[in-house]
Scaffold this motif. Structure first.
Motif, PDB file in Angstrom:
ATOM      1  N   GLY A  97       0.839  -1.198   0.000  1.00 21.21           N
ATOM      2  CA  GLY A  97       0.000   0.000   0.000  1.00 21.21           C
ATOM      3  C   GLY A  97       0.865   1.236   0.000  1.00 21.21           C
ATOM      4  N   ILE A  98       0.267   2.359   0.370  1.00 23.13           N
ATOM      5  CA  ILE A  98       1.017   3.602   0.478  1.00 23.13           C
ATOM      6  C   ILE A  98       0.710   4.257   1.817  1.00 23.13           C
ATOM      7  N   CYS A  99       1.685   5.008   2.298  1.00 21.28           N
ATOM      8  CA  CYS A  99       1.483   5.780   3.520  1.00 21.28           C
ATOM      9  C   CYS A  99       0.663   7.018   3.180  1.00 21.28           C
ATOM     10  N   CYS A 100      -0.425   7.192   3.879  1.00 18.39           N
ATOM     11  CA  CYS A 100      -1.343   8.300   3.593  1.00 18.39           C
ATOM     12  C   CYS A 100      -1.383   9.241   4.792  1.00 18.39           C
ATOM     13  N   PHE A 101      -1.277  10.527   4.513  1.00 20.78           N
ATOM     14  CA  PHE A 101      -1.270  11.541   5.564  1.00 20.78           C
ATOM     15  C   PHE A 101      -2.460  12.491   5.447  1.00 20.78           C
ATOM     16  N   THR A 102      -3.291  12.260   4.453  1.00 23.26           N
ATOM     17  CA  THR A 102      -4.424  13.147   4.191  1.00 23.26           C
ATOM     18  C   THR A 102      -5.759  12.412   4.286  1.00 23.26           C
ATOM     19  N   PHE A 103      -5.716  11.175   4.782  1.00 26.72           N
ATOM     20  CA  PHE A 103      -6.917  10.340   4.903  1.00 26.72           C
ATOM     21  C   PHE A 103      -7.586  10.253   3.531  1.00 26.72           C
ATOM     22  N   ARG A 104      -8.863  10.507   3.422  1.00 19.62           N
ATOM     23  CA  ARG A 104      -9.550  10.367   2.145  1.00 19.62           C
ATOM     24  C   ARG A 104      -9.772  11.704   1.441  1.00 19.62           C
ATOM     25  N   GLU A 105      -9.095  12.730   1.868  1.00 14.67           N
ATOM     26  CA  GLU A 105      -9.226  14.029   1.217  1.00 14.67           C
ATOM     27  C   GLU A 105      -8.608  13.993  -0.175  1.00 14.67           C
ATOM     28  N   HIS A 106      -9.150  14.806  -1.057  1.00 15.86           N
ATOM     29  CA  HIS A 106      -8.607  14.900  -2.401  1.00 15.86           C
ATOM     30  C   HIS A 106      -7.332  15.734  -2.446  1.00 15.86           C
ATOM     31  N   ALA A 107      -7.166  16.609  -1.490  1.00 16.93           N
ATOM     32  CA  ALA A 107      -6.011  17.509  -1.487  1.00 16.93           C
ATOM     33  C   ALA A 107      -4.805  16.847  -0.843  1.00 16.93           C
ATOM     34  N   ALA A 108      -3.638  17.037  -1.458  1.00 18.72           N
ATOM     35  CA  ALA A 108      -2.388  16.570  -0.868  1.00 18.72           C
ATOM     36  C   ALA A 108      -1.919  17.561   0.188  1.00 18.72           C
TER      37      ALA A 108
END
Length: 789
Positions: free
Chosen positions: A90-101
């Motif tokens: 997978g990938i490490c996500c820091f924005t949860f499900r938001e569209h914005a990085a």
């Protein structure tokens, strides 16, 4: 090594210590440094996905998730190192499900919209709505041309997408008000395109605010309309709320106008795409039966029901002249019209001089925080798998379906319980004695095999209610009803997650998204997860089932020694009168079990692409073209964009597709970046031991993951989460139930006496040979465990 072996060799000599430093220290630090280096480019954008071995844990409290659950990873300069998931990467996500990085948030200027701009947008919005409604109302003066004739095939399609809930129209106008306000703010340059696309509009108030539901203390039972599930976000998953987005929409104006090609030219007609790419063909599944297909539609109707605009009097809007001879003149078209053009030389419709397929757009839902923004289409069902199509989604509807003693109302057909008859003229055949049935969503007559499942679950409710009433003589009829509903909802969810999804998605994706039922209680509830359906799921991925439909239903009869009759499916759409034949239900259930469904591929039976809802006409509606147009209506992005989202390389040349598809694709689309999601998803090879290709599989897995994690009343959730949690003993009984058990317990028993243990696999699959309904291989739920002490 994760990164920079030379650095590690200078400071770390012991192999065990070297691994520790890589995982805990070096990987996060160096990846963070690289993330700030915008020279790393993939997919033509500046975002960083490491090609190095995945980190064992994510830095900075990031979550390791499947790529589809972190949409910001496709954004410019996003930082998402690889990480380990269950059996996959997978990938490490820091924005949860938001569209914005993260970079989008940091670069965003905190601009305040002036009070004058807001006031002007509200005023303009109300003026625009009044103008649109006035024009739409005047179209009724030409009703012979602007309303669909009941004898038209388009009327049958209208029955499939209409709602009889008056609340939808009111909320739909509120959604339009906020949409018009967003368009005015955009025109005044008070909101940028990026702010709209990324949802940076929380600082704006729309002229219409959704009335919040009244949520009292936690109830033991789900609400009828899906509201109050999440204590903080009371409208998440509720009826008449909008579909959410995996990616920002692709509207040509950023708010609601339908997508155009990347060149700016119009996209090819949806009918042209359908007739060129989605041909009639037969490719039977080697293992899965038509019951699998039919149960998929049963699930889809429960959780997804796009609500189209109607005329002021609730009638079906016509966008075509003379039942499709041509497009209506623009001055007679309703604002919700998006008719599908048909070429004069169309190989099928050209024979009948048809140049237009009727298409009406989906109503817009207001945001729960009354903010303005791009259009989100309205769901006319609760988003949860809660059997709303059996029980209804409003108090009024439920009241009309209930019977004394905690039962559901039925039509007693000489001792056989069938769903109650409806008073609406909903069916295409209304001859004297012809049956037309009521259901919670008014769509139970769409095809007779769906009517059979409505019958099975109606009978199961009454069977369980009668037994619970006998076990608990102190219960009043309300308690009997609500407890029965609670049990049936749990049984329905268990069949979905235990039987249907594993066959659909294959073991690896099931494992990655952790979708299998637990041994006991589940601890997966997350109050931050919005369970609402995504537009991509509803308008594309879950419509994979239309490819699995066989053009004919084989009605099998053991007494007659084989196939009793073969029925073309358009002949039993909104024509369920055969249900009154005493032998028919058993024979159809046997046929659904034995008959192979079609594989998921770019082939759609002509029963759906040429003759659907044809009635007495020599032509019908093209469902494939409607699916393509519906995706554009909902602003779905292109197929390539969702390939990027799930971690696949986008196609840059048509030649990268299979030769059989490449030429046909290039004959209708300008470039691969224009391909519609539904079309592209059907072209993919299935994942290992699954039915779908990876793009649809990831979209659907994500959705059912959110329907589990974001649903406080999910049947497996523990008492600390679910106010109506089952005891461990009761939960064990629920987990014994299979669809085969429901079929056996609710059959007519005229000809069906045995059933395959796995209801979604054909009986000729080794180990799935039919056994008597009394066999211990088809377990039963012991309802004595629900006796109140």
């Amino acid at each position: 090594m994760c990164l920079y072996n030379s650095v590690l060799r200078l400071f770390v000599y012991n192999s065990v210590l070297r691994l520790f430093v890589y995982v805990v220290v070096v990987c996060p630090v160096l990846l963070s440094a690289l993330a700030r280096d915008s020279s790393v480019v993939t997919h033509g954008q500046e975002h960083y996905h490491t090609k190095d071995p995945p980190c064992a844990s994510c830095p900075r409290l990031g979550r390791c998730v499947p790529k589809v659950q972190c949409p910001a990873h496709v954004r410019s300069r996003s930082y998402n190192p690889a990480c380990h998931l269950e059996g996959s990467v997978g990938i490490c996500c820091f924005t949860f499900r938001e569209h914005a990085a993260e970079s989008d948030h940091s670069a965003r200027a905190s601009t305040a919209i002036s009070a004058d701009d807001v006031k002007a947008s509200h005023q303009k919005s109300r003026q625009t709505l009044a103008q649109w409604m006035s024009i739409a109302g005047k179209l009724l003066e030409h009703s012979a041309r602007t309303l669909v004739n009941r004898t038209s095939p388009s009327y049958g399609h209208h029955l499939s997408v209409v709602t009889h809930d008056a609340r939808a129209a009111t909320l739909g106008q509120g959604g339009l008000l906020n949409l018009f306000a967003a368009q005015e703010l955009k025109a005044r340059q008070a909101i940028s395109d990026d702010e709209l696309a990324l949802g940076f509009t929380e600082h704006t108030d729309g002229p219409f605010c959704l009335p919040p539901p009244t949520c009292s203390s936690p109830s033991r039972y789900r609400s009828i309309g899906g509201e109050c599930n999440n204590p903080t976000h009371s409208t998440w998953g509720a009826i008449h709320t909008g579909f959410e987005r995996l990616l920002p929409p692709d509207y040509s104006d950023g708010t609601w106008a339908m997508r155009t090609a990347k060149s700016g030219l119009p996209l090819p007609s949806a009918r042209r795409v359908s007739s060129t790419l989605l041909l009639d063909g037969s490719h039977p599944s080697s293992a899965h039966n038509l019951m699998f297909m039919q149960f998929g539609q049963f699930i889809a109707h429960d959780i997804s029901a796009g609500v189209v605009f109607t005329a002021d009097n609730g009638s079906a809007i016509s966008c075509c002249a003379n039942d499709g001879e041509d497009l209506l003149p623009s001055e007679l078209q309703h604002f919700a019209c998006a008719p599908i053009e048909v070429a004069p030389d169309d190989l099928f419709y050209g024979q009948f001089q048809r140049k237009c397929i009727n298409f009406v757009r989906t109503q817009i839902a207001p945001a729960d925080d009354c903010s303005v923004g791009y259009a989100k289409q309205m769901n006319g069902a609760t988003h949860y798998p809660d059997l709303s199509h059996l029980y209804g989604s409003s108090e009024e509807k439920l009241s009309s379906l209930r019977e004394a003693g905690g039962l559901l109302r039925t039509f007693n057909d000489f001792g056989r319980e069938l769903p109650p008859l409806t008073e609406r003229k909903e069916c295409l055949s209304m001859k004297e004695g012809a049956a037309c049935f009521e259901s919670g969503d008014a769509h139970g007559n769409q095809i007779i095999s769906l009517t059979v499942l409505h019958t099975i679950f109606t009978r199961e409710h009454n069977r369980v209610a009668r037994e619970l009433s006998a076990l608990n003589p102190g219960w009043d009829e309300d308690t009997v009803f609500w407890e029965t509903r609670r049990i049936l909802q749990a049984v329905f969810q268990h069949i979905i997650y235990n039987e249907w999804l594993p066959l659909l998605l294959g073991p690896q994706i099931i494992k990655t998204f952790q979708l299998l039922p637990s041994e006991g209680y589940s601890s997966s509830y997350d109050p931050h997860v919005n369970p609402s359906l995504s537009a991509e799921f509803s308008a594309a991925a879950m419509r994979f089932g239309h490819s699995t439909v066989d053009g004919r239903l084989m009605i099998q009869s053991p007494k007659m020694g084989g196939v009793y009759e073969s029925i073309s499916i358009p002949e039993v759409m909104f024509q369920p009168a055969r249900m009154r034949l005493r032998h028919f239900m058993d024979r159809l259930l046997i046929g659904l079990s034995h008959q192979a469904m079609q594989t998921v591929d770019p082939f759609v039976t002509e029963g759906l692409s040429r003759y659907m809802f044809h009635g007495g006409n020599p032509y019908g509606v093209d469902l494939a073209a409607i699916n393509i147009q519906r995706g554009r209506d909902h602003g779905l992005n292109t197929y390539n964009q969702y390939r990027r989202l799930v971690g696949l390389e986008p196609y840059t040349e048509f030649q990268q597709f299979a030769p059989s598809a490449a030429q046909r694709l290039s004959s209708v689309y300008e470039r691969p970046d224009d391909i519609d999601l539904w079309v592209g998803g059907l072209l993919e090879e299935p994942v290992d031991h699954g039915i779908l290709g990876p793009t649809f599989a990831n979209i659907i897995a994500d959705q059912f993951d959110r329907l589990k994690k974001g649903d406080r009343f999910f049947y497996e959730h523990e008492p600390g989460v679910n106010p109506g949690a089952f005891t461990t003993v009761q939960l064990l009984e629920i987990k014994k139930v299979t669809l085969s058990r429901l079929i056996c317990d609710n059959r007519d028993g005229v000809e069906l006496s045995s059933q395959s243990p796995a209801a979604f696999l054909r009986p000729d699959v080794p180990g799935n040979e039919p056994v008597p309904c009394e066999s211990p291989r088809i377990l039963s739920m012991d309802l004595s465990k629900f006796k109140e002490n």
